[in-house]
Design an enzyme around this catalytic site. Structure first.
Site, PDB file in Angstrom:
ATOM      1  N   ASP A   1       9.658 -11.471  -7.256  1.00 50.40           N
ATOM      2  CA  ASP A   1       8.646 -10.124  -7.403  1.00 50.40           C
ATOM      3  C   ASP A   1       7.263 -10.746  -6.883  1.00 50.40           C
ATOM      4  O   ASP A   1       7.010 -11.509  -7.150  1.00 50.40           O
ATOM      5  CB  ASP A   1       8.779  -9.454  -8.812  1.00 50.40           C
ATOM      6  CG  ASP A   1       7.649  -8.115  -8.541  1.00 50.40           C
ATOM      7  OD1 ASP A   1       7.890  -7.504  -7.711  1.00 50.40           O
ATOM      8  OD2 ASP A   1       6.940  -8.031  -9.383  1.00 50.40           O
ATOM      9  N   SER A   2       6.536  -9.695  -6.567  1.00 50.18           N
ATOM     10  CA  SER A   2       5.060  -9.978  -6.367  1.00 50.18           C
ATOM     11  C   SER A   2       4.299 -10.342  -7.574  1.00 50.18           C
ATOM     12  O   SER A   2       3.352 -11.093  -7.456  1.00 50.18           O
ATOM     13  CB  SER A   2       4.359  -8.676  -5.923  1.00 50.18           C
ATOM     14  OG  SER A   2       4.601  -7.654  -6.785  1.00 50.18           O
TER      15      SER A   2
ATOM     16  N   CYS B   1      11.425  -6.131  -6.405  1.00 48.29           N
ATOM     17  CA  CYS B   1      10.288  -5.761  -5.923  1.00 48.29           C
ATOM     18  C   CYS B   1      10.651  -4.556  -5.045  1.00 48.29           C
ATOM     19  O   CYS B   1      11.302  -4.589  -4.109  1.00 48.29           O
ATOM     20  CB  CYS B   1       9.513  -6.688  -5.226  1.00 48.29           C
ATOM     21  SG  CYS B   1       7.960  -6.155  -4.538  1.00 48.29           S
TER      22      CYS B   1
ATOM     23  N   GLU C   1      -0.436  -4.235 -14.890  1.00 49.23           N
ATOM     24  CA  GLU C   1      -0.853  -5.513 -14.911  1.00 49.23           C
ATOM     25  C   GLU C   1      -1.806  -5.734 -16.052  1.00 49.23           C
ATOM     26  O   GLU C   1      -1.724  -7.036 -16.642  1.00 49.23           O
ATOM     27  CB  GLU C   1      -1.204  -6.086 -13.745  1.00 49.23           C
ATOM     28  CG  GLU C   1      -0.245  -5.969 -12.470  1.00 49.23           C
ATOM     29  CD  GLU C   1       0.353  -7.289 -12.609  1.00 49.23           C
ATOM     30  OE1 GLU C   1       0.029  -8.266 -12.720  1.00 49.23           O
ATOM     31  OE2 GLU C   1       1.713  -7.400 -11.977  1.00 49.23           O
TER      32      GLU C   1
ATOM     33  N   CYS D   1       9.314   1.394  -8.194  1.00 54.18           N
ATOM     34  CA  CYS D   1       8.444   0.011  -8.299  1.00 54.18           C
ATOM     35  C   CYS D   1       9.091  -0.299  -9.631  1.00 54.18           C
ATOM     36  O   CYS D   1       9.059   0.203 -10.614  1.00 54.18           O
ATOM     37  CB  CYS D   1       6.967   0.601  -8.290  1.00 54.18           C
ATOM     38  SG  CYS D   1       5.942  -0.945  -8.579  1.00 54.18           S
TER      39      CYS D   1
ATOM     40  N   HIS E   1       7.268  -2.245 -11.577  1.00 52.18           N
ATOM     41  CA  HIS E   1       6.261  -2.358 -12.852  1.00 52.18           C
ATOM     42  C   HIS E   1       6.568  -0.829 -13.522  1.00 52.18           C
ATOM     43  O   HIS E   1       6.091  -0.850 -14.643  1.00 52.18           O
ATOM     44  CB  HIS E   1       4.982  -1.955 -12.217  1.00 52.18           C
ATOM     45  CG  HIS E   1       4.154  -3.473 -11.813  1.00 52.18           C
ATOM     46  ND1 HIS E   1       4.859  -4.209 -10.674  1.00 52.18           N
ATOM     47  CD2 HIS E   1       3.368  -4.167 -12.199  1.00 52.18           C
ATOM     48  CE1 HIS E   1       4.432  -5.358 -10.535  1.00 52.18           C
ATOM     49  NE2 HIS E   1       3.314  -5.492 -11.578  1.00 52.18           N
TER      50      HIS E   1
HETATM   51  N1  DGL Z   1       6.459  -5.065  -8.026  1.00 56.83           N
HETATM   52  C1  DGL Z   1       6.187  -4.325  -6.886  1.00 56.83           C
HETATM   53  C2  DGL Z   1       6.996  -3.193  -6.500  1.00 56.83           C
HETATM   54  O1  DGL Z   1       7.978  -3.040  -7.127  1.00 56.83           O
HETATM   55  C3  DGL Z   1       4.686  -3.488  -7.284  1.00 56.83           C
HETATM   56  C4  DGL Z   1       3.468  -4.462  -7.393  1.00 56.83           C
HETATM   57  C5  DGL Z   1       2.820  -4.886  -6.072  1.00 56.83           C
HETATM   58  O2  DGL Z   1       2.265  -3.833  -5.244  1.00 56.83           O
HETATM   59  O3  DGL Z   1       3.209  -5.793  -5.499  1.00 56.83           O
HETATM   60  O4  DGL Z   1       6.691  -2.582  -5.320  1.00 56.83           O
END
Ligand code: DGL
Length: 275
Positions: free
Chosen positions: A10-11, A73, A151, A185, A187
C-alpha cells in the site's frame, strides 16, 4: 501446498486493514507487507506516477519470493490494474472483491462509493459495480481529507473535525438515499464509527479489506497455493520511511500489537536493482 509468503503493498498504513483480515481469515499464511510511507499519498498523484510506484512496489515483493500479491490500495487497484495483471505472479486489487460485496449488500441498488481523488476520477468502482449489476445507481465522492485524518490517528467518532469532515463529504450521498457505502480506500475502515454515526445504522458499510482477503483465500484455494495448515503464519513489514511512526500507528490498523520484524527499505534503489 505452498509456504511462500503472500505479498501485500500500500502507499502507507492503510493496507494493514487488509493484512488484519488476512491474518484472521488465513492464519497459516506468511505475509510480507510493504508500506510506501516515504511517498504516501498516492491518491493525489498522476496516473504515470502511480503506475511507476505500483510496479516498483510489486517488484520489491517479488524479490522477497512471494507467491501472490495484493495491492491493498484503492488508488493502485483503480489506476494501475494493468501493472498488476502483467506481473509474473498472480496479483489482485481491491476493486472487484469490494464491488461484489457492495452489490450483495445493497437492497435498493443505490450504492455510494468513497475513495481518494485518483480512485474516484478513474470510475473503477462504478464500472465494476455496473458490470455486476447494470441496474445499480452509483454515487461517488472523493474524500481526500480522510487520508491525513487517519494517518494522524484522528479516528475517534467524537473528534469534531473528523465528524464535520465526514458530514460534509457524506451529505450528498445521504441525500441520494444510498443503503450501502463502499469504502474504496484502505484507510477508510478506520473511520467506520464516525461514518456510521453520520449515515445512521441502516446504511451497510463495505470494507474492501474483508472482501479482498476472502477473495484472496478463494484464489489460493483454487490454485492449490495455500500454506500448510499446521503452521502459524509469520509476518514481516517493510516501509520506505519513518519505521518508528509505523510501529506506533500500525497497531491501530491491525487491531493488535504488531508481531514480526519492521525494516526500512530504499524502494527506488531496491526496485531498480531488480529491473
Ligand atoms: N491507501 C490509499 C488508497 O487505498 C489511500 C492513501 C493514498 O492516497 O495513498 O487509495
Amino acid at each position: 501446498m505452498d509456504n511462500r509468503p503472500i505479498g501485500v503493498f500500500d502507499s502507507g498504513l492503510g493496507g494493514l486493514t487488509v493484512v488484519r483480515q488476512l491474518i484472521s481469515q488465513l492464519p497459516c499464511e506468511d505475509i510480507v507487507y510493504f508500506g510506501d510511507t516515504g511517498r504516501v499519498p498516492y491518491g493525489t498523484r498522476s496516473a504515470e506516477t502511480i503506475e511507476k510506484y505500483a510496479s516498483q512496489d510489486s517488484r520489491f515483493l517479488i524479490g522477497k519470493g512471494v507467491k501472490f500479491i495484493i495491492a491493498a490500495c484503492g488508488t493502485v487497484s483503480s489506476v494501475a490494474p494493468h501493472i498488476l495483471n502483467s506481473l509474473p505472479v498472480p496479483a489482485i486489487g481491491v476493486v472487484e472483491p469490494a464491488a461484489a460485496a457492495a452489490v450483495e449488500a445493497s437492497k435498493n441498488l443505490k450504492i455510494g462509493v468513497v475513495g481518494t481523488a485518483a480512485t474516484i476520477n478513474s470510475g473503477s468502482f462504478r464500472q465494476a459495480i455496473l458490470r455486476l449489476q447494470p441496474n445499480a445507481e452509483v454515487f461517488e465522492q472523493a474524500c481526500p481529507l480522510f487520508v491525513p485524518l487517519v494517518e494522524n490517528g484522528w479516528i475517534d467518532q467524537n473528534n469534531e473535525i473528523t465528524r464535520l469532515t465526514a458530514e460534509k463529504y457524506l451529505a450528498p450521498l445521504k441525500a441520494e438515499g444510498i443503503d450501502t457505502l463502499l469504502l474504496g480506500c484502505t484507510h477508510f475502515p478506520l473511520l467506520m464509527p464516525v461514518i456510521r454515526k453520520v449515515l445512521g445504522p441502516d446504511v451497510a458499510l463495505v470494507d474492501s479489506g474483508k472482501s479482498t482477503a476472502a477473495y484472496c483465500a478463494r484464489r489460493l484455494t483454487q490454485a492449490g497455493l495455500l500454506a500448510s495448515p499446521d503452521k502459524k503464519g509469520s509476518h514481516s513489514f517493510y516501509v520506505s520511511d519513518r519505521p518508528g511512526d509505523f510501529t506506533r500507528v500500525a497497531s491501530m490498523f491491525l487491531g493488535r500489537e504488531i508481531e514480526g520484524s519492521i525494516s526500512m527499505v530504499d524502494i527506488e534503489q531496491v526496485a531498480c536493482a531488480s529491473c
